[in-house]
Every structure is written in C-alpha cells, then in structure tokens.
Scaffold this motif. Structure first.
Motif, PDB file in Angstrom:
ATOM      1  N   LEU A  96       0.829  -1.203   0.000  1.00 54.19           N
ATOM      2  CA  LEU A  96       0.000   0.000   0.000  1.00 54.19           C
ATOM      3  C   LEU A  96       0.868   1.260   0.000  1.00 54.19           C
ATOM      4  O   LEU A  96       0.550   2.253  -0.675  1.00 54.19           O
ATOM      5  CB  LEU A  96      -0.932  -0.009   1.209  1.00 54.19           C
ATOM      6  CG  LEU A  96      -2.037  -1.075   1.195  1.00 54.19           C
ATOM      7  CD1 LEU A  96      -2.770  -1.103   2.525  1.00 54.19           C
ATOM      8  CD2 LEU A  96      -3.013  -0.823   0.053  1.00 54.19           C
ATOM      9  N   GLU A  97       1.972   1.223   0.751  1.00 55.83           N
ATOM     10  CA  GLU A  97       2.870   2.382   0.793  1.00 55.83           C
ATOM     11  C   GLU A  97       3.454   2.691  -0.583  1.00 55.83           C
ATOM     12  O   GLU A  97       3.614   3.853  -0.956  1.00 55.83           O
ATOM     13  CB  GLU A  97       4.005   2.129   1.784  1.00 55.83           C
ATOM     14  CG  GLU A  97       3.586   2.191   3.245  1.00 55.83           C
ATOM     15  CD  GLU A  97       4.722   1.786   4.168  1.00 55.83           C
ATOM     16  OE1 GLU A  97       5.851   1.580   3.660  1.00 55.83           O
ATOM     17  OE2 GLU A  97       4.484   1.665   5.394  1.00 55.83           O
ATOM     18  N   SER A  98       3.767   1.651  -1.334  1.00 52.59           N
ATOM     19  CA  SER A  98       4.369   1.845  -2.653  1.00 52.59           C
ATOM     20  C   SER A  98       3.328   2.070  -3.744  1.00 52.59           C
ATOM     21  O   SER A  98       3.684   2.358  -4.888  1.00 52.59           O
ATOM     22  CB  SER A  98       5.236   0.628  -3.013  1.00 52.59           C
ATOM     23  OG  SER A  98       4.435  -0.537  -3.145  1.00 52.59           O
ATOM     24  N   GLY A  99       2.037   1.932  -3.386  1.00 52.26           N
ATOM     25  CA  GLY A  99       0.974   2.120  -4.365  1.00 52.26           C
ATOM     26  C   GLY A  99       0.894   1.013  -5.391  1.00 52.26           C
ATOM     27  O   GLY A  99       0.381   1.215  -6.503  1.00 52.26           O
ATOM     28  N   ALA A 100       1.391  -0.182  -5.061  1.00 56.31           N
ATOM     29  CA  ALA A 100       1.383  -1.295  -6.016  1.00 56.31           C
ATOM     30  C   ALA A 100      -0.039  -1.772  -6.293  1.00 56.31           C
ATOM     31  O   ALA A 100      -0.843  -1.916  -5.373  1.00 56.31           O
ATOM     32  CB  ALA A 100       2.221  -2.452  -5.475  1.00 56.31           C
ATOM     33  N   VAL A 101      -0.348  -2.029  -7.557  1.00 59.19           N
ATOM     34  CA  VAL A 101      -1.703  -2.459  -7.909  1.00 59.19           C
ATOM     35  C   VAL A 101      -1.967  -3.894  -7.475  1.00 59.19           C
ATOM     36  O   VAL A 101      -3.118  -4.337  -7.454  1.00 59.19           O
ATOM     37  CB  VAL A 101      -1.962  -2.309  -9.425  1.00 59.19           C
ATOM     38  CG1 VAL A 101      -1.925  -0.851  -9.840  1.00 59.19           C
ATOM     39  CG2 VAL A 101      -0.962  -3.123 -10.234  1.00 59.19           C
ATOM     40  N   THR A 102      -0.921  -4.641  -7.114  1.00 55.89           N
ATOM     41  CA  THR A 102      -1.138  -6.017  -6.649  1.00 55.89           C
ATOM     42  C   THR A 102      -1.980  -6.045  -5.382  1.00 55.89           C
ATOM     43  O   THR A 102      -2.625  -7.059  -5.098  1.00 55.89           O
ATOM     44  CB  THR A 102       0.203  -6.719  -6.381  1.00 55.89           C
ATOM     45  OG1 THR A 102       1.012  -5.885  -5.554  1.00 55.89           O
ATOM     46  CG2 THR A 102       0.937  -7.001  -7.674  1.00 55.89           C
ATOM     47  N   SER A 103      -1.971  -4.947  -4.607  1.00 48.72           N
ATOM     48  CA  SER A 103      -2.795  -4.911  -3.396  1.00 48.72           C
ATOM     49  C   SER A 103      -4.276  -4.928  -3.722  1.00 48.72           C
ATOM     50  O   SER A 103      -5.112  -5.166  -2.853  1.00 48.72           O
ATOM     51  CB  SER A 103      -2.460  -3.660  -2.569  1.00 48.72           C
ATOM     52  OG  SER A 103      -2.727  -2.485  -3.307  1.00 48.72           O
ATOM     53  N   LEU A 104      -4.637  -4.690  -4.994  1.00 47.55           N
ATOM     54  CA  LEU A 104      -6.036  -4.712  -5.419  1.00 47.55           C
ATOM     55  C   LEU A 104      -6.468  -6.093  -5.894  1.00 47.55           C
ATOM     56  O   LEU A 104      -7.649  -6.298  -6.179  1.00 47.55           O
ATOM     57  CB  LEU A 104      -6.265  -3.690  -6.542  1.00 47.55           C
ATOM     58  CG  LEU A 104      -5.886  -2.243  -6.213  1.00 47.55           C
ATOM     59  CD1 LEU A 104      -6.054  -1.365  -7.448  1.00 47.55           C
ATOM     60  CD2 LEU A 104      -6.727  -1.721  -5.064  1.00 47.55           C
ATOM     61  N   GLY A 105      -5.517  -7.026  -6.012  1.00 51.38           N
ATOM     62  CA  GLY A 105      -5.865  -8.378  -6.424  1.00 51.38           C
ATOM     63  C   GLY A 105      -5.168  -8.776  -7.708  1.00 51.38           C
ATOM     64  O   GLY A 105      -4.811  -7.929  -8.544  1.00 51.38           O
ATOM     65  N   ARG A 106      -4.948 -10.080  -7.875  1.00 51.40           N
ATOM     66  CA  ARG A 106      -4.236 -10.577  -9.058  1.00 51.40           C
ATOM     67  C   ARG A 106      -5.006 -10.316 -10.344  1.00 51.40           C
ATOM     68  O   ARG A 106      -4.411 -10.043 -11.383  1.00 51.40           O
ATOM     69  CB  ARG A 106      -3.973 -12.084  -8.909  1.00 51.40           C
ATOM     70  CG  ARG A 106      -2.964 -12.429  -7.828  1.00 51.40           C
ATOM     71  CD  ARG A 106      -2.490 -13.857  -7.958  1.00 51.40           C
ATOM     72  NE  ARG A 106      -1.526 -14.186  -6.916  1.00 51.40           N
ATOM     73  CZ  ARG A 106      -1.817 -14.877  -5.824  1.00 51.40           C
ATOM     74  NH1 ARG A 106      -3.051 -15.293  -5.640  1.00 51.40           N
ATOM     75  NH2 ARG A 106      -0.903 -15.144  -4.924  1.00 51.40           N
ATOM     76  N   SER A 107      -6.328 -10.425 -10.305  1.00 49.78           N
ATOM     77  CA  SER A 107      -7.112 -10.206 -11.528  1.00 49.78           C
ATOM     78  C   SER A 107      -6.976  -8.772 -12.017  1.00 49.78           C
ATOM     79  O   SER A 107      -6.835  -8.517 -13.217  1.00 49.78           O
ATOM     80  CB  SER A 107      -8.583 -10.554 -11.282  1.00 49.78           C
ATOM     81  OG  SER A 107      -9.122  -9.745 -10.247  1.00 49.78           O
ATOM     82  N   VAL A 108      -6.997  -7.793 -11.083  1.00 48.90           N
ATOM     83  CA  VAL A 108      -6.814  -6.388 -11.460  1.00 48.90           C
ATOM     84  C   VAL A 108      -5.417  -6.176 -12.020  1.00 48.90           C
ATOM     85  O   VAL A 108      -5.229  -5.502 -13.045  1.00 48.90           O
ATOM     86  CB  VAL A 108      -7.052  -5.470 -10.241  1.00 48.90           C
ATOM     87  CG1 VAL A 108      -6.731  -4.018 -10.590  1.00 48.90           C
ATOM     88  CG2 VAL A 108      -8.484  -5.588  -9.761  1.00 48.90           C
ATOM     89  N   ARG A 109      -4.414  -6.769 -11.354  1.00 48.93           N
ATOM     90  CA  ARG A 109      -3.034  -6.627 -11.827  1.00 48.93           C
ATOM     91  C   ARG A 109      -2.891  -7.160 -13.248  1.00 48.93           C
ATOM     92  O   ARG A 109      -2.216  -6.542 -14.095  1.00 48.93           O
ATOM     93  CB  ARG A 109      -2.099  -7.385 -10.882  1.00 48.93           C
ATOM     94  CG  ARG A 109      -0.623  -7.383 -11.326  1.00 48.93           C
ATOM     95  CD  ARG A 109      -0.059  -5.980 -11.188  1.00 48.93           C
ATOM     96  NE  ARG A 109       1.269  -5.865 -11.747  1.00 48.93           N
ATOM     97  CZ  ARG A 109       1.536  -5.600 -13.013  1.00 48.93           C
ATOM     98  NH1 ARG A 109       0.525  -5.433 -13.877  1.00 48.93           N
ATOM     99  NH2 ARG A 109       2.771  -5.480 -13.447  1.00 48.93           N
TER     100      ARG A 109
END
Length: 377
Positions: free
Chosen positions: A313-326
């Motif tokens: 979350l600190e790095s703003g990585a989209v993986t925190s939103l889920g693998r399908s979104v990534r």
C-alpha cells in the motif's frame, strides 16, 4: 533431483545462517506448501520457508503480528475428533474408505496398523516407505498407516509431511485420508474449506507418488482422497470422496516453477539474517532485501501478509487490489501509473489497458457531469 552431497551441505549451512545462530528450523507442512505453490513468484516466502524461518515470530518482530492460524480450541477439538475416527484400530475410518472409495473390496475385518516410530524425520520417512512396501506386497489385506511421514523435494530442499492417514487397499493401491473438524451439513461442507483440504491432500498425493515410483512394482496412488468430517452438528464421523486431480496437477506445475532456493540465497547481501532477535531496522532491511509478490489472498495463507500488505500500500502497487486487477492493467504497476494513464498524462494510447482506462475516465466524467446538471433543476 536431489542435490549433490557437498552442494546440499553448503546450502543447509547457508540456510542455517539465514535463520540465525542456534535457531531451530521450522518444518514445512502440507498447508504451507499448498500456500507456497499458490504464489510461486514470491521469492520472500520461498526463501523464508526454505530456510525454516518462523514467520509468525518474524512478523511479530517486524511490528505486524500475524492473525493467521488455528485457535487452541479448534486444535483441541480437531485432535479429539481425529482420535474418535481412528479408535479401535481405525475400524470406522476403514469402513468409510471402503464405503466411499472401494465398495468391491472385502470388508476390513482385520486391518494391519504398522508401527511407524523412528528417530527423526528421516528415520520416520524410511520407516513409512518400508511399511508401504510391505503392505503393497501383501495383497488382500487392509493396512492403515497412522500419521506416516513423507518427504517431498521442494526447490532443492526436502519437506517432511505428515498426513492424517494413508490407507493401503487390498488391491495394493494407496489412498490419502484428510480428517477435518469442520462439519458436513446435509452431506456437504463449506466449499472454501473443502478446496483448502483438497489442495493440502494433493501435496500428500505428490509425495506418495514419489515413494511409489521407487518400488519395483509401482502401486497406484488414488487421485480421489477421503475427507472425513463431523456429521451435521454431532461428533459422529462422515466422509466424502474428493477428486484432487486438478489440485495435484496445479500444485506439481507450480512447485516445478518455484525459483530454486539456492539461487535466491546466493543473490542476498552477505550477512543477511532473518532472526527475530535482530534490531527492528536490521530485520526490516533483511526482509525487504527479498522481493515479495503480495496479493489479498496472502491474508488467509501467510503469516507475513500484514507486513507485505502495508509495504504494498505504501508503494501504491496495484497487486494490493488483487491478481485479476493486476493482470488487466498490463505494464501499469502502480496506482499512480494507472491514474496518470487514465488522465492522459502518460501511457501509450495503443496499449489496450491505457485505452480502456481513458474510455472509463471519459464515461465517468460524463456521468458526473449529467448528475451535476440534474442537481441544478
């Protein structure tokens, strides 16, 4: 393929250094392997599990204690139920195996229950292999192996596994038995829990296949396992046959794809150590030196998930939103990249992900504009 003796010894010494001085290794179990195989790109979990690091203690030392694991009450209840299922030489358990998986076999009136006690996991593994061979060479009898010990090669290191039971049928075939304390209501159980049990059982099936392959006459390892649970709201056992062919294939493929542990270890800075006794700053630096692949699914399977989620979350990585979104966002790896592409400030217009984001942004702006106009009347 087993490592050469000198290479394997050097790797074990290196992994012991990563754990810290005089810190005993935490053994991998089937549940951990199933979770590891579900996220084969996570080098952090691979090296920590391979080195036998206690991730729960590590998470606490990092300031992100884990909520992962069973309560003491659940463990006590599970142990009591398993003892009930295996009482009287496993008579009820073997009856369920025959009823659900092998109706054509003779009823298990006098089953063999070999003694599997030995010194250390290697000794128990050898004793289990001997008992399986002896049972397979004595057709016509039922054999129950209570808590056998199996070994499975994982990224160059052996993982010792302990299924609840393995049954050898009169025809010489082998069945994995999983005993769980969650209930079967009207003949069915929670699909998520059944799925987790199936993935765990698939690891045992893979390990049994390695044992079977070493025998002169290779026995069949059944790909339908027996799941035993309490019936409804009672403590009476009931069972269901679960086909784990899909889980077995996926687990085998993903374990084969795991980066070899020695390659990860060789890439670490000299002196790297994951001992929870280290100062917090040094420990954090050591953990962050190994890349992680966080996804929300980690919260149900890894003790370090809260720490990795905070960093994601600190790095703003989209993986925190889920693998399908990534997967949908292609080369856009951060939330800022996504927003910038949607605003038209960056990104290739010919990229399908960028084009879809800009179209979505236009539609959103139009919808909000119409709502603002409607609000003025």
């Amino acid at each position: 393929m087993p490592l050469p003796r000198t290479r394997g010894t050097a790797l074990r010494h290196r992994l012991a250094e990563l754990r810290g001085p005089d810190v005993p290794a935490k053994a991998l179990d089937a549940r951990a392997l199933a979770a590891l195989a579900a996220n084969p790109g996570c080098k952090r979990r691979a090296i920590l599990d391979g080195a036998g690091v206690n991730k729960a203690a590590l998470a606490g030392a990092l300031g992100s204690p884990s909520a992962f694991g069973q309560s003491q009450f659940a463990l006590t209840r599970g142990n009591a139920f398993e003892a009930k299922v295996k009482a009287d030489g496993g008579a009820e358990l073997l009856r369920l195996v025959r009823e659900k998986l092998d109706r054509g076999a003779e009823p298990p009136a006098h089953a063999r229950v070999p003694e599997l006690t030995a010194t250390g996991p290697e000794g128990r593994t050898a004793r289990t292999a001997l008992a399986l061979r002896e049972a397979t060479e004595a057709p016509g009898e039922w054999t129950l192996l209570d808590h056998p010990m199996l070994a499975l090669d994982v990224a160059g290191s052996p993982a010792f596994l302990e299924p609840d039971a393995v049954v050898v049928h009169p025809d010489g075939s082998w069945t994995v038995v999983e005993i769980k304390s969650f209930p079967m209501l009207d003949g069915s159980a929670d699909p998520a829990k059944v799925g987790a049990a199936a993935r765990q059982a698939a690891v045992y099936v893979l390990a049994l296949e390695q044992v079977a392959a070493r025998l002169e006459s290779v026995p069949r390892v059944r790909e339908r396992v027996l799941l035993v649970c309490p019936k409804d709201f009672s403590n009476l056992p009931t069972a269901s046959a679960v086909d784990v062919r899909k889980q077995r294939a996926v687990t085998a493929r993903q374990l084969d794809r795991l980066t070899r542990i020695e390659d990860i270890a060789d890439a670490l800075p000299a002196g790297t150590c994951f001992s929870p006794e280290l100062p917090a700053a040094d420990l954090t630096a050591a953990v962050e030196s190994v890349p992680a692949t966080y996804a929300p699914e980690c919260l149900a399977a890894c003790e370090l998930a809260f720490h990795c989620r905070a960093r994601s979350l600190e790095s703003g990585a989209v993986t925190s939103l889920g693998r399908s979104v990534r997967a949908e966002l292609g080369g856009l790896s951060t939330v800022e990249d996504v927003l910038s592409a949607a605003r038209g400030e960056s990104g290739d217009p010919g990229d399908p992900a960028v084009a879809a984001l800009r179209r979505a942004a236009r539609l959103r702006a139009e919808a909000l504009g119409q709502e603002a106009v409607a609000g003025c009347h």
